[in-house]
Scaffold this motif. Structure first.
Motif, PDB file in Angstrom:
ATOM      1  N   TYR A  42      11.818 -14.092  24.126  1.00  9.27           N
ATOM      2  CA  TYR A  42      12.483 -13.451  22.980  1.00  9.27           C
ATOM      3  C   TYR A  42      12.040 -14.127  21.677  1.00  9.27           C
ATOM      4  CZ  TYR A  42      16.261 -11.936  19.865  1.00  9.27           C
ATOM      5  OH  TYR A  42      16.980 -11.420  18.815  1.00  9.27           O
ATOM      6  N   PHE A 115      25.638  -2.335  26.805  1.00 14.61           N
ATOM      7  CA  PHE A 115      24.306  -1.726  26.835  1.00 14.61           C
ATOM      8  C   PHE A 115      24.216  -0.574  25.822  1.00 14.61           C
ATOM      9  CE2 PHE A 115      23.359  -3.727  30.996  1.00 14.61           C
ATOM     10  CZ  PHE A 115      22.045  -4.079  30.771  1.00 14.61           C
ATOM     11  N   CYS A 120      19.195  -0.014  20.519  1.00 14.50           N
ATOM     12  CA  CYS A 120      17.772   0.119  20.833  1.00 14.50           C
ATOM     13  C   CYS A 120      17.637   0.610  22.266  1.00 14.50           C
ATOM     14  CB  CYS A 120      17.031  -1.211  20.656  1.00 14.50           C
ATOM     15  SG  CYS A 120      17.587  -2.517  21.770  1.00 14.50           S
ATOM     16  N   ARG A 121      16.475   1.172  22.559  1.00 12.66           N
ATOM     17  CA  ARG A 121      16.157   1.568  23.933  1.00 12.66           C
ATOM     18  C   ARG A 121      15.248   0.514  24.529  1.00 12.66           C
ATOM     19  NH1 ARG A 121      15.582   6.885  25.897  1.00 12.66           N
ATOM     20  NH2 ARG A 121      13.427   6.317  26.351  1.00 12.66           N
ATOM     21  N   TRP A 122      15.189   0.473  25.837  1.00  9.90           N
ATOM     22  CA  TRP A 122      14.347  -0.522  26.502  1.00  9.90           C
ATOM     23  C   TRP A 122      12.871  -0.291  26.221  1.00  9.90           C
ATOM     24  CZ3 TRP A 122      10.588   0.843  29.947  1.00  9.90           C
ATOM     25  CH2 TRP A 122      10.650   2.141  30.472  1.00  9.90           C
ATOM     26  N   ASP A 123      12.492   0.948  25.917  1.00 11.52           N
ATOM     27  CA  ASP A 123      11.083   1.261  25.710  1.00 11.52           C
ATOM     28  C   ASP A 123      10.736   1.522  24.244  1.00 11.52           C
ATOM     29  OD1 ASP A 123      12.463   3.637  25.454  1.00 11.52           O
ATOM     30  OD2 ASP A 123      11.104   4.800  26.726  1.00 11.52           O
ATOM     31  N   SER A 124      11.635   1.151  23.319  1.00 10.79           N
ATOM     32  CA  SER A 124      11.393   1.451  21.904  1.00 10.79           C
ATOM     33  C   SER A 124      10.312   0.561  21.294  1.00 10.79           C
ATOM     34  CB  SER A 124      12.685   1.345  21.103  1.00 10.79           C
ATOM     35  OG  SER A 124      13.292   0.085  21.311  1.00 10.79           O
ATOM     36  N   GLY A 128      13.258  -4.175  21.683  1.00 12.11           N
ATOM     37  CA  GLY A 128      14.117  -3.457  22.619  1.00 12.11           C
ATOM     38  C   GLY A 128      13.877  -3.883  24.049  1.00 12.11           C
ATOM     39  N   SER A 129      12.624  -4.087  24.419  1.00 12.01           N
ATOM     40  CA  SER A 129      12.291  -4.471  25.794  1.00 12.01           C
ATOM     41  C   SER A 129      12.879  -5.825  26.160  1.00 12.01           C
ATOM     42  CB  SER A 129      10.770  -4.492  25.987  1.00 12.01           C
ATOM     43  OG  SER A 129      10.234  -3.206  25.850  1.00 12.01           O
ATOM     44  N   TRP A 132      16.748  -5.756  26.435  1.00  2.00           N
ATOM     45  CA  TRP A 132      17.181  -5.116  27.683  1.00  2.00           C
ATOM     46  C   TRP A 132      16.873  -5.995  28.891  1.00  2.00           C
ATOM     47  CZ3 TRP A 132      19.376  -0.298  29.192  1.00  2.00           C
ATOM     48  CH2 TRP A 132      19.897   0.441  28.116  1.00  2.00           C
ATOM     49  N   VAL A 133      15.746  -6.717  28.865  1.00  2.44           N
ATOM     50  CA  VAL A 133      15.425  -7.627  29.971  1.00  2.44           C
ATOM     51  C   VAL A 133      16.468  -8.737  30.060  1.00  2.44           C
ATOM     52  CG1 VAL A 133      13.806  -9.434  30.705  1.00  2.44           C
ATOM     53  CG2 VAL A 133      12.958  -7.164  30.127  1.00  2.44           C
ATOM     54  N   GLY A 136      19.705  -7.211  31.196  1.00  2.00           N
ATOM     55  CA  GLY A 136      19.541  -6.731  32.573  1.00  2.00           C
ATOM     56  C   GLY A 136      19.503  -7.858  33.586  1.00  2.00           C
TER      57      GLY A 136
END
Length: 197
Positions: A42, A115, A120-124, A128-129, A132-133, A136
């Motif tokens: 991060y 969540f 943000c989305r995980w794939d934005s 975002g990734s 989410w990681v 998650g």
């Protein structure tokens, strides 16, 4: 040769005398390393970006902060379940493991809202990734430990109960301490890493 009768020795022990304790410590070491690497990823990504978060708002504080309060509060019944297990207090284990389980379930419910409030989305993008990681990874540990706690809780209402199950409750509590402790740096990373100047 002097032979000794070992029939009277206990078939289980608590803490570092138990094989499960060493297994739990090994899992904590491995999973703690994964959490540390994810947090470092991060900050690595953050250091290579001119804007952070990338063209979006930081996560809303409400749900993550509420979950932090729930998780920290869950340490109390978790500790009491551990103490009851080490005292072979079946009624105490049933009570405090049940309360700990309710805290874990509450945390999972709030995590769903968390969540949704990440903004943000995980794939934005990279931001975002990694967010989410981080969330998650912690959620995976949380869900597996709640499942383990539920199985243990059920066993304490069956006739398949033996002394080793008290050790299992004690080690389950140690793992919950890890889940709790691991969340704090992840919480500060997700919610304040995006707000720091």
């Amino acid at each position: 040769m002097n032979s000794k009768d070992v029939r009277e020795l206990p078939s289980y022990r608590f803490s570092h005398h138990a094989l499960t304790w060493w297994g739990t410590m090994g899992v904590i070491a491995i999973e703690g390393t994964v959490f540390a690497l994810a947090v470092m990823a991060y900050y690595y990504l953050r250091s290579h970006s001119n804007t952070w978060p990338m063209s979006m708002k930081p996560p809303e504080l409400l749900w993550g902060t509420l979950n932090t309060v729930v998780l920290v509060a869950s340490g109390v019944p978790n500790h009491l379940a551990k103490k009851a297990a080490e005292a072979h207090d079946i009624h105490g284990v049933r009570l405090w493991l049940g309360v700990s389980l309710l805290f874990g379930l509450a945390f999972i419910v709030v995590r769903c809202f968390e969540f949704a409030a990440l903004n943000c989305r995980w794939d934005s993008n990279a931001y975002g990734s990694i967010v989410w990681v981080l969330l998650g990874l912690h959620t995976t540990h949380l869900v597996t430990d709640v499942y383990d706690s539920a199985v243990l809780y059920g066993l304490f209402f069956t006739d398949k109960l033996d002394g080793k199950r008290f050790v299992d409750v004690s080690e389950n509590a140690v793992y919950w301490y890890f889940v709790l402790a691991a969340w704090l740096p992840i919480y500060f990373t997700i919610y304040f890493g995006a707000r720091a100047v």
